[in-house]
Design an enzyme around this catalytic site. Structure first.
Site, PDB file in Angstrom:
ATOM      1  N   ILE A 148       0.828  -1.218   0.000  1.00 19.41           N
ATOM      2  CA  ILE A 148       0.000   0.000   0.000  1.00 19.41           C
ATOM      3  C   ILE A 148       0.861   1.266   0.000  1.00 19.41           C
ATOM      4  O   ILE A 148       0.477   2.279  -0.602  1.00 19.41           O
ATOM      5  CB  ILE A 148      -1.011  -0.005   1.182  1.00 19.41           C
ATOM      6  CG1 ILE A 148      -2.128   0.987   0.913  1.00 19.41           C
ATOM      7  CG2 ILE A 148      -0.337   0.275   2.515  1.00 19.41           C
ATOM      8  CD1 ILE A 148      -2.933   0.722  -0.316  1.00 19.41           C
ATOM      9  N   SER A 152      11.884   0.816   7.143  1.00 24.83           N
ATOM     10  CA  SER A 152      11.342  -0.468   6.713  1.00 24.83           C
ATOM     11  C   SER A 152      12.475  -1.475   6.834  1.00 24.83           C
ATOM     12  O   SER A 152      13.613  -1.162   6.481  1.00 24.83           O
ATOM     13  CB  SER A 152      10.837  -0.351   5.266  1.00 24.83           C
ATOM     14  OG  SER A 152       9.787  -1.247   5.007  1.00 24.83           O
ATOM     15  N   ARG A 153      12.164  -2.676   7.326  1.00 26.94           N
ATOM     16  CA  ARG A 153      13.241  -3.625   7.635  1.00 26.94           C
ATOM     17  C   ARG A 153      14.005  -4.044   6.393  1.00 26.94           C
ATOM     18  O   ARG A 153      15.212  -4.260   6.433  1.00 26.94           O
ATOM     19  CB  ARG A 153      12.658  -4.863   8.332  1.00 26.94           C
ATOM     20  CG  ARG A 153      12.022  -4.557   9.668  1.00 26.94           C
ATOM     21  CD  ARG A 153      11.132  -5.688  10.103  1.00 26.94           C
ATOM     22  NE  ARG A 153      10.211  -6.057   9.034  1.00 26.94           N
ATOM     23  CZ  ARG A 153       9.395  -7.092   9.046  1.00 26.94           C
ATOM     24  NH1 ARG A 153       9.374  -7.891  10.101  1.00 26.94           N
ATOM     25  NH2 ARG A 153       8.591  -7.344   8.042  1.00 26.94           N
ATOM     26  N   LYS A 164      -5.384   1.949   7.809  1.00 24.87           N
ATOM     27  CA  LYS A 164      -6.429   1.144   8.422  1.00 24.87           C
ATOM     28  C   LYS A 164      -5.975  -0.304   8.528  1.00 24.87           C
ATOM     29  O   LYS A 164      -5.179  -0.717   7.690  1.00 24.87           O
ATOM     30  CB  LYS A 164      -7.750   1.244   7.642  1.00 24.87           C
ATOM     31  CG  LYS A 164      -7.678   0.973   6.135  1.00 24.87           C
ATOM     32  CD  LYS A 164      -7.373  -0.350   5.553  1.00 24.87           C
ATOM     33  CE  LYS A 164      -7.995  -1.589   6.028  1.00 24.87           C
ATOM     34  NZ  LYS A 164      -7.649  -2.753   5.122  1.00 24.87           N
ATOM     35  N   ASP A 176      -9.836  -7.646   7.191  1.00 22.82           N
ATOM     36  CA  ASP A 176      -8.895  -6.626   6.692  1.00 22.82           C
ATOM     37  C   ASP A 176      -9.523  -5.853   5.524  1.00 22.82           C
ATOM     38  O   ASP A 176      -9.594  -4.623   5.579  1.00 22.82           O
ATOM     39  CB  ASP A 176      -7.552  -7.260   6.308  1.00 22.82           C
ATOM     40  CG  ASP A 176      -6.616  -6.207   5.742  1.00 22.82           C
ATOM     41  OD1 ASP A 176      -6.166  -5.343   6.499  1.00 22.82           O
ATOM     42  OD2 ASP A 176      -6.374  -6.219   4.507  1.00 22.82           O
TER      43      ASP A 176
HETATM   44  P1  NAP Z   1       2.499  -5.491   3.064  1.00 23.14           P
HETATM   45  O1  NAP Z   1       2.588  -5.485   1.579  1.00 23.14           O
HETATM   46  O2  NAP Z   1       2.757  -6.742   3.815  1.00 23.14           O
HETATM   47  O3  NAP Z   1       3.458  -4.320   3.527  1.00 23.14           O
HETATM   48  C1  NAP Z   1       3.658  -3.925   4.835  1.00 23.14           C
HETATM   49  C2  NAP Z   1       5.143  -3.721   5.037  1.00 23.14           C
HETATM   50  O4  NAP Z   1       5.345  -3.493   6.423  1.00 23.14           O
HETATM   51  C3  NAP Z   1       5.934  -4.983   4.703  1.00 23.14           C
HETATM   52  O5  NAP Z   1       6.354  -5.000   3.351  1.00 23.14           O
HETATM   53  C4  NAP Z   1       7.103  -4.919   5.659  1.00 23.14           C
HETATM   54  O6  NAP Z   1       8.188  -4.180   5.074  1.00 23.14           O
HETATM   55  C5  NAP Z   1       6.555  -4.136   6.832  1.00 23.14           C
HETATM   56  N1  NAP Z   1       6.255  -5.084   7.911  1.00 23.14           N
HETATM   57  C6  NAP Z   1       5.602  -6.268   7.807  1.00 23.14           C
HETATM   58  N2  NAP Z   1       5.549  -6.867   8.996  1.00 23.14           N
HETATM   59  C7  NAP Z   1       6.171  -6.072   9.858  1.00 23.14           C
HETATM   60  C8  NAP Z   1       6.467  -6.166  11.238  1.00 23.14           C
HETATM   61  N3  NAP Z   1       6.085  -7.214  11.963  1.00 23.14           N
HETATM   62  N4  NAP Z   1       7.134  -5.165  11.833  1.00 23.14           N
HETATM   63  C9  NAP Z   1       7.528  -4.085  11.106  1.00 23.14           C
HETATM   64  N5  NAP Z   1       7.298  -3.961   9.782  1.00 23.14           N
HETATM   65  C10 NAP Z   1       6.617  -4.940   9.175  1.00 23.14           C
HETATM   66  O7  NAP Z   1       1.044  -5.010   3.547  1.00 23.14           O
HETATM   67  P2  NAP Z   1       0.119  -3.922   2.848  1.00 23.14           P
HETATM   68  O8  NAP Z   1      -0.820  -4.589   1.929  1.00 23.14           O
HETATM   69  O9  NAP Z   1       0.929  -2.788   2.360  1.00 23.14           O
HETATM   70  O10 NAP Z   1      -0.753  -3.519   4.103  1.00 23.14           O
HETATM   71  C11 NAP Z   1      -0.228  -2.711   5.158  1.00 23.14           C
HETATM   72  C12 NAP Z   1      -1.393  -2.005   5.813  1.00 23.14           C
HETATM   73  O11 NAP Z   1      -2.077  -1.237   4.814  1.00 23.14           O
HETATM   74  C13 NAP Z   1      -2.428  -2.960   6.422  1.00 23.14           C
HETATM   75  O12 NAP Z   1      -2.913  -2.434   7.617  1.00 23.14           O
HETATM   76  C14 NAP Z   1      -3.532  -2.996   5.361  1.00 23.14           C
HETATM   77  O13 NAP Z   1      -4.811  -3.229   5.924  1.00 23.14           O
HETATM   78  C15 NAP Z   1      -3.450  -1.582   4.815  1.00 23.14           C
HETATM   79  N6  NAP Z   1      -3.976  -1.462   3.436  1.00 23.14           N
HETATM   80  C16 NAP Z   1      -3.596  -2.316   2.462  1.00 23.14           C
HETATM   81  C17 NAP Z   1      -4.160  -2.207   1.185  1.00 23.14           C
HETATM   82  C18 NAP Z   1      -3.763  -3.089   0.035  1.00 23.14           C
HETATM   83  O14 NAP Z   1      -4.417  -3.023  -1.024  1.00 23.14           O
HETATM   84  N7  NAP Z   1      -2.728  -3.895   0.137  1.00 23.14           N
HETATM   85  C19 NAP Z   1      -5.122  -1.226   0.940  1.00 23.14           C
HETATM   86  C20 NAP Z   1      -5.437  -0.335   1.955  1.00 23.14           C
HETATM   87  C21 NAP Z   1      -4.869  -0.471   3.198  1.00 23.14           C
HETATM   88  P3  NAP Z   1       9.698  -4.539   5.553  1.00 23.14           P
HETATM   89  O15 NAP Z   1       9.840  -6.022   5.420  1.00 23.14           O
HETATM   90  O16 NAP Z   1      10.559  -3.739   4.641  1.00 23.14           O
HETATM   91  O17 NAP Z   1       9.760  -4.096   7.015  1.00 23.14           O
END
Ligand code: NAP
Length: 309
Positions: A15, A37-38, A91, A169
């Site tokens: 996101i 970011s890690r 969110k 989610d």
């Molecule tokens: P994601 O692709 O998994 O990205 C989140 C990033 O946060 C990961 O790439 C990771 O980057 C870091 N992370 C993951 N686990 C972690 C931990 N335990 N501690 C610290 N950093 C961590 O997830 P996402 O889809 O972007 O979603 C993230 C948030 O945005 C969620 O709350 C989701 O509900 C919201 N969201 C997502 C979307 C969507 O379409 N995907 C839409 C709206 C809102 P590093 O490995 O570099 O740390």
């Protein structure tokens, strides 16, 4: 303030790249100066592997936008507020209701803005729908929010872990719209949560709610759907059916399509964050998360076939 607010992003994943980076680049009120970011990095800014390191080094940051999964939201937000930064939360705003309330109180004590975003509330159909429904008598509401989890969340493990919400989610996006457009509060009465044998969170859920006028609000969330998503909210009123589809991109009233503004959910979120900071105020509405918590409180959990994570 004449200069842009200096911003750091935390958790550079799907996101952050799809929506936050373009929205920030398009908003002259913000300048992205750092990330934490890690693993991931963003070109052209200073990158850190932990929020603590970013806050320590970037002392003149004004604000932080948190885009990591909800399980780490509280610790990250608390650290940023302690360092005197304004904070924007993706969110859901936290893994529990109580931690969001604690953050909100702490932000006020620190005299800093806390913005708990609900991007779906900025979808083009939402405000016209809210305006139309304000004067109407609601008979019933049907929410169907169904998609293929393998398409929309490939490889994401955190969604299946406690605090990751599972099908809630995406489902919480529908609840954020419902709690915005309906003229009355929504109460959860019963729920069924379908939890795969190898997961801690549901892959599907049905919620039975009522509004405080007694109108039934039935909600179906399903991650086993496909290939065409169904992100639909139908509101039956005494003046006809209001129908939101495609997650808020389309609106029809009594069968007639309504012309809408172009989609700009994340652009609108950053404009609002800027406004909240500039006006020294905050925006934290926990109602969508509270309904999810109520579903876990009151709902029956049924074990279903393993997902195969
Ligand atoms: P994601 O692709 O998994 O990205 C989140 C990033 O946060 C990961 O790439 C990771 O980057 C870091 N992370 C993951 N686990 C972690 C931990 N335990 N501690 C610290 N950093 C961590 O997830 P996402 O889809 O972007 O979603 C993230 C948030 O945005 C969620 O709350 C989701 O509900 C919201 N969201 C997502 C979307 C969507 O379409 N995907 C839409 C709206 C809102 P590093 O490995 O570099 O740390």
């Amino acid at each position: 303030m004449n200069r842009p607010y200096r911003l750091g992003i935390v958790g550079v994943g799907k996101i952050a790249r799809d929506q936050h980076l373009p929205a920030i680049a398009g908003n002259p009120g913000f300048a992205l100066v750092a990330t934490a970011s890690r693993n991931a990095q963003v070109n052209g800014v200073r990158n850190y592997t932990h929020i603590g390191a970013m806050l320590e080094a970037e002392t003149d940051l004004d604000a932080v936008s948190l885009c990591a999964p909800p399980q780490v939201r509280y610790e990250q937000a608390r650290a940023a507020l302690e360092a005197g930064k304004h904070v924007m939360l993706e969110k859901p705003p936290g893994a529990s209701v109580s931690e969001v309330i604690a953050l909100s109180e702490f932000a006020r004590k620190q005299n800093r803005t806390l913005f708990a975003t609900w991007h779906s509330r900025c979808a083009s159909a939402v405000e016209p729908a809210r305006y139309w429904l304000a004067e109407r008598e609601i008979r019933a509401v049907h929410v169907r929010w169904k998609e293929d989890v393998r398409r929309w969340h490939p490889g994401q493990q955190w969604i299946w872990e406690s605090g990751g919400l599972g099908v809630f989610d995406p489902g919480i996006n529908a609840l954020s719209i419902v709690t915005r457009i309906l003229p009355h509060e929504v109460l959860l009465r019963d729920a069924t949560l379908h939890v795969p044998a190898d997961c801690s969170t549901p892959i599907a859920a049905e919620l039975d709610c009522i509004d405080t006028n007694g109108a039934p609000v039935h909600v179906e969330f399903d991650w086993r759907h496909g290939p065409v998503e169904q992100w639909q909210i139908d509101v039956e009123t005494t003046d006809g059916l209001l129908s939101i589809s495609e997650g808020g991109k389309r609106l029809a009233i009594a069968g007639d399509p309504v012309a809408l503004e172009p989609e700009r959910e994340y652009a609108a979120l950053y404009e609002r964050f800027h406004w909240l900071i500039a006006h020294g105020t905050d925006d934290v509405d926990v109602r969508p998360l509270r309904l999810v918590a109520d579903a876990f409180l009151l709902g029956k959990q049924i074990e279903v076939e393993a997902f195969g994570r």
